[in-house]
Design an enzyme around this catalytic site. Sequence first.
Site, short mmCIF file in Angstrom:
data_model
loop_
_atom_site.label_atom_id
_atom_site.label_comp_id
_atom_site.label_asym_id
_atom_site.label_seq_id
_atom_site.Cartn_x
_atom_site.Cartn_y
_atom_site.Cartn_z
N ASP A 17 10.17 3.74 -8.03
CA ASP A 17 11.53 4.12 -7.65
C ASP A 17 12.05 5.26 -8.52
OD1 ASP A 17 13.85 3.98 -6.21
OD2 ASP A 17 14.63 2.22 -7.25
N GLY A 20 14.10 10.48 -6.24
CA GLY A 20 15.27 11.26 -5.82
C GLY A 20 16.17 11.57 -7.01
N TRP A 22 15.37 11.59 -10.17
CA TRP A 22 14.64 12.49 -11.09
C TRP A 22 14.87 13.94 -10.65
CZ3 TRP A 22 10.86 16.17 -10.46
CH2 TRP A 22 10.12 16.54 -11.58
N ARG A 30 15.19 16.46 -3.27
CA ARG A 30 14.56 15.14 -3.41
C ARG A 30 13.04 15.21 -3.22
NH1 ARG A 30 17.20 10.64 -2.96
NH2 ARG A 30 15.52 9.61 -1.85
N HIS A 34 9.47 13.45 -5.06
CA HIS A 34 8.33 12.74 -4.48
C HIS A 34 7.02 13.43 -4.86
CE1 HIS A 34 11.00 10.10 -2.45
NE2 HIS A 34 11.50 11.02 -1.64
N SER A 62 7.59 2.07 2.69
CA SER A 62 7.90 0.73 3.21
C SER A 62 8.27 0.78 4.69
CB SER A 62 9.05 0.13 2.41
OG SER A 62 10.27 0.71 2.81
N TRP A 66 11.35 4.34 7.03
CA TRP A 66 11.30 5.24 8.19
C TRP A 66 12.66 5.80 8.55
CZ3 TRP A 66 6.79 7.09 9.37
CH2 TRP A 66 5.64 6.32 9.15
N ARG A 68 14.74 7.21 6.62
CA ARG A 68 15.11 8.37 5.77
C ARG A 68 15.11 9.66 6.60
NH1 ARG A 68 13.56 7.77 -0.41
NH2 ARG A 68 14.06 5.57 -0.62
N LEU A 132 -11.86 0.06 -10.78
CA LEU A 132 -10.50 -0.22 -10.33
C LEU A 132 -10.35 -0.16 -8.80
CD1 LEU A 132 -7.41 -0.34 -11.28
CD2 LEU A 132 -7.46 2.15 -11.07
N ARG A 181 8.79 -2.00 -12.00
CA ARG A 181 9.73 -1.22 -11.17
C ARG A 181 10.45 -0.24 -12.07
NH1 ARG A 181 13.25 -2.43 -5.97
NH2 ARG A 181 14.21 -0.39 -5.79
N ARG A 187 15.19 -5.13 -8.90
CA ARG A 187 15.04 -5.75 -7.58
C ARG A 187 13.58 -5.68 -7.15
NH1 ARG A 187 17.17 -2.82 -3.62
NH2 ARG A 187 17.52 -0.91 -4.78
C1 FPP Z 1 11.44 5.89 -4.24
O1 FPP Z 1 12.14 7.00 -4.70
C2 FPP Z 1 10.10 6.18 -3.79
C3 FPP Z 1 9.61 6.08 -2.50
C4 FPP Z 1 10.39 6.23 -1.28
C5 FPP Z 1 8.24 5.77 -2.25
C6 FPP Z 1 7.28 6.22 -3.27
C7 FPP Z 1 6.80 7.57 -2.97
C8 FPP Z 1 6.25 8.36 -3.89
C9 FPP Z 1 6.03 7.97 -5.32
C10 FPP Z 1 5.86 9.73 -3.50
C11 FPP Z 1 4.44 9.91 -3.27
C12 FPP Z 1 3.62 8.72 -3.43
C13 FPP Z 1 2.48 8.50 -2.79
C14 FPP Z 1 1.87 7.15 -2.87
C15 FPP Z 1 1.83 9.55 -2.01
P1 FPP Z 1 13.58 7.21 -4.10
O2 FPP Z 1 13.53 8.33 -3.12
O3 FPP Z 1 14.10 5.93 -3.51
O4 FPP Z 1 14.38 7.59 -5.36
P2 FPP Z 1 15.96 7.40 -5.56
O5 FPP Z 1 16.22 5.91 -5.51
O6 FPP Z 1 16.20 7.99 -6.91
O7 FPP Z 1 16.65 8.14 -4.46
#
Ligand code: FPP
Length: 229
Positions: A17, A20, A22, A30, A34, A62, A66, A68, A132, A181, A187
Amino acid sequence: MSDSAAPAPLHVACIMDGNGRWARRRGLPRTEGHTAGEEALAGVVRAASDRHLGWLTAFGFSTENWVRPRTEVRHILALHRKLFARTDEMNRNNARTRWIGRPFEEKGARTPVVVQKAIKKAISDTSNNTGLSVTIAFDYGSRAELVRASRHAMKAGPVSPRSIQENLYDPSLPSVDLLVRTSGEARISNFLLWQIKGAHIFFTERPWPDFDQRELDEALATLNGPTHT
Ligand code: FPP
C-alpha cells in the site's frame, strides 16, 4: 521431530500500500508510485531469495481495484506484464512465479487475455526453479476465493477445513507466517483471510516503494516472538 529437522520455509505476504501517497509527496502522478512499487517488489523478491524464504505472496491487484480510473488500471496492468516478464531475474534467483486470482474461464473473472498470457508464460518459464515461490495475487479477493472454495467443497460432501483448503485457488500455498502492510493502514483488505490464520502482522508507516531489504529484515525479526495458532 528430531533436533536436526530444518525449519519449514517461511511464507511472507505483502499488502503493497501507499504507492499513490509516495508519488503525491514527490509531486508525481500516482502512476509513478506504482512504477516505483513494481521496482520495490523486484527488490523484495531478490532479498527474499537471498534470505532463503520459501514463499512470497504479493497483492498485485484486487477484485476491488477495477473501479480505479481507467488510466491507472491500464498502467497497473502494464506493470504486471512487465513484472511477469522478468523471468531472467527470476531464474537467476532460482525463484518460481505463481499466481492466485479468479480463474480466467470462470464467470466474473476479469484478467485481460494479455495479462493471462503473461502469467502463463511466467509460470511455465520459471517452473524448473526450486527456491523461492513468488505468488502474485491478481484479480484476487479472499471472499470470492472462500465462497468458491465452499461451493466446490459442498459438492464433494461435508464441508471441513480440509475440504475448503483443497478448493482454494492454490491449495499448495502454505499458511502465511508474516503479513506485511505498508503505509500506515492497519487493515487486511480482503487478502488471504484463510491463509493468515496464526500469521504475525507487521504494519509499517513507510509506503511500499520505500520498503526494502532492511525493512524486510525488521519485519522478519518480529517472528522471533511467541507463535500462537
Ligand atoms: C496500493 O497503492 C497498491 C496497489 C493498488 C496494488 C499494488 C500495485 C503495485 C505495487 C504496482 C505494481 C505491482 C505489481 C505487482 C506489478 P495505492 O494506490 O492504494 O496507494 P495510496 O493508498 O497511497 O493511494
